[in-house]
Scaffold this active site. Sequence first.
Site, PDB file in Angstrom:
ATOM      1  N   THR A  57       0.806  -1.089   0.047  1.00  0.00           N
ATOM      2  CA  THR A  57       0.049  -0.078  -0.001  1.00  0.00           C
ATOM      3  C   THR A  57       0.885   1.257   0.052  1.00  0.00           C
ATOM      4  OG1 THR A  57      -1.944  -1.250   1.082  1.00  0.00           O
ATOM      5  CG2 THR A  57      -1.789   1.250   1.250  1.00  0.00           C
ATOM      6  N   TYR A  71      -8.144   0.527  -3.343  1.00  0.00           N
ATOM      7  CA  TYR A  71      -7.117   1.399  -3.975  1.00  0.00           C
ATOM      8  C   TYR A  71      -6.397   0.057  -4.540  1.00  0.00           C
ATOM      9  CZ  TYR A  71      -4.795  -0.127   0.099  1.00  0.00           C
ATOM     10  OH  TYR A  71      -4.169  -0.843   1.202  1.00  0.00           O
ATOM     11  N   THR A 137       1.717  -4.260   4.221  1.00  0.00           N
ATOM     12  CA  THR A 137       1.537  -4.418   5.690  1.00  0.00           C
ATOM     13  C   THR A 137       1.166  -5.875   6.012  1.00  0.00           C
ATOM     14  OG1 THR A 137      -0.634  -3.622   5.623  1.00  0.00           O
ATOM     15  CG2 THR A 137       1.288  -2.163   6.317  1.00  0.00           C
ATOM     16  N   ASP A 138       0.399  -6.653   4.882  1.00  0.00           N
ATOM     17  CA  ASP A 138      -0.263  -7.877   5.399  1.00  0.00           C
ATOM     18  C   ASP A 138       0.795  -8.797   6.008  1.00  0.00           C
ATOM     19  OD1 ASP A 138      -2.474  -6.672   4.664  1.00  0.00           O
ATOM     20  OD2 ASP A 138      -2.660  -7.989   2.561  1.00  0.00           O
ATOM     21  N   LYS A 210       0.069  -7.735  12.672  1.00  0.00           N
ATOM     22  CA  LYS A 210      -0.764  -6.764  11.995  1.00  0.00           C
ATOM     23  C   LYS A 210      -2.133  -7.078  12.835  1.00  0.00           C
ATOM     24  CE  LYS A 210      -2.934  -4.915   7.697  1.00  0.00           C
ATOM     25  NZ  LYS A 210      -3.061  -4.883   6.374  1.00  0.00           N
ATOM     26  N   GLU A 330      -2.795 -29.218  26.898  1.00  0.00           N
ATOM     27  CA  GLU A 330      -3.844 -29.798  26.163  1.00  0.00           C
ATOM     28  C   GLU A 330      -3.732 -30.936  25.833  1.00  0.00           C
ATOM     29  OE1 GLU A 330      -6.796 -28.658  26.073  1.00  0.00           O
ATOM     30  OE2 GLU A 330      -6.812 -26.476  26.781  1.00  0.00           O
TER      31      GLU A 330
HETATM   32  N1  ASP Z   1      -2.398  -5.933   0.593  1.00  0.00           N
HETATM   33  C1  ASP Z   1      -1.413  -4.953   1.066  1.00  0.00           C
HETATM   34  C2  ASP Z   1      -0.089  -5.717   1.173  1.00  0.00           C
HETATM   35  O1  ASP Z   1       0.273  -6.101   2.139  1.00  0.00           O
HETATM   36  C3  ASP Z   1      -1.931  -4.392   2.057  1.00  0.00           C
HETATM   37  C4  ASP Z   1      -0.877  -3.139   2.661  1.00  0.00           C
HETATM   38  O2  ASP Z   1       0.236  -2.912   2.080  1.00  0.00           O
HETATM   39  O3  ASP Z   1      -1.327  -2.442   3.611  1.00  0.00           O
HETATM   40  O4  ASP Z   1       0.809  -5.427   0.083  1.00  0.00           O
END
Ligand code: ASP
Length: 373
Positions: A57, A71, A137-138, A210, A330
Amino acid sequence: MKRFARLTTISALLFAASLPTGAAHAQLAPSAAAPTQASDPSEARKANIVIIGTGGTIAGAGAAATNTAAYQSAVVPVDKIIASVPEISKVANVKGEQVFQIGSESFNNERLLKLGKRVSELLKQPDVDGIVITHGTDTIEETAYFLNLTLKSDKPVVVVGSMRPGTALGADGALNLYDAVLVASSPESKGKGTLVVLNDEIHTGRDVTKSNTFKVETFRSPFGPLGYVVEGRTLFFRLPARPHTMQTEWDIDKLNKLPEVAVVYAYGNVNPASVDAAVKDGAKAIVYAATGNGSVGDYMVEPLKAARAKGVQIVRASRTGSGAVIRNAEQPDDKYDWLVTDDQLPQKARILMALALTKTNDSKELQKILWKY
Ligand code: ASP
């Protein structure tokens, strides 16, 4: 590659003025190395930082400024991202390098290895002081944990992303990138392993995860961030407790393939066929993202035992998001020759198990590794 830009006295002063004082640092992190603020600020030199672009992103663009969550990611080249934050050139000499242009959900073992090897090459260059990686971020937490375990350098490596594309109202990428360069340039970041910087916070790649699909305050570490970055200052409050980079048994330069490790997610009515599919597909280990403290449904015990009998390592993890899984609680792990994670989330246990399996297939040794890192 382009040469780094030359230092100017004014920018050196600006950068030096942004460093915390030695006294404040000593109070905050007593066991860390002393900061290297030059006594005469004009003597300070700007750090040389390579910014590697991989997409995400932070390289995304939306149709309208109001598109904060809808986006296209991975479209803006890294040099353009850098050019959009001119403030960066006041604090470091930077150059961009595009390694990928992908959403981070598309990372796989091959891409992880390629990225790690390139970072390692750059870190060996005497004129490179630190690396920033722009990343989706993923899966930032998986890449950062992998680099944290395999890079053989104490130079700062900072992975950064954003939750909103640069075209959005309230875009967070520009400040995150500026902060990441500050952290990568700071002598205090040396020897702290791979760091993740977003939303004014500095996290260790080991712990960070995340936690929200769209909010900018999505990244959290169960034990808190290592520090903040604010107003051009890098403030560390904690140190990573687990071995990383120079202290681990893996060297990215020597890794050419990672063993297959599958994650099977538990839920009410989980299908035992998912375990069989992983075995058939050649998985060397299955991380079972179990409920609670690694609990396993009665109808799942036999399929997992059968997989173990075929030589596949079974690792009980938890889908809860935090907390360590307790051995022999467990499930009777000793009896079944199963393993448990420490507090690693299933996706991080997958990374650690893949690395561990490059060293040993002995379950006692594997358990030690899971508890160590
Ligand atoms: N789908 C994106 C990625 O991880 C989301 C992001 O960058 O926030 O590349």
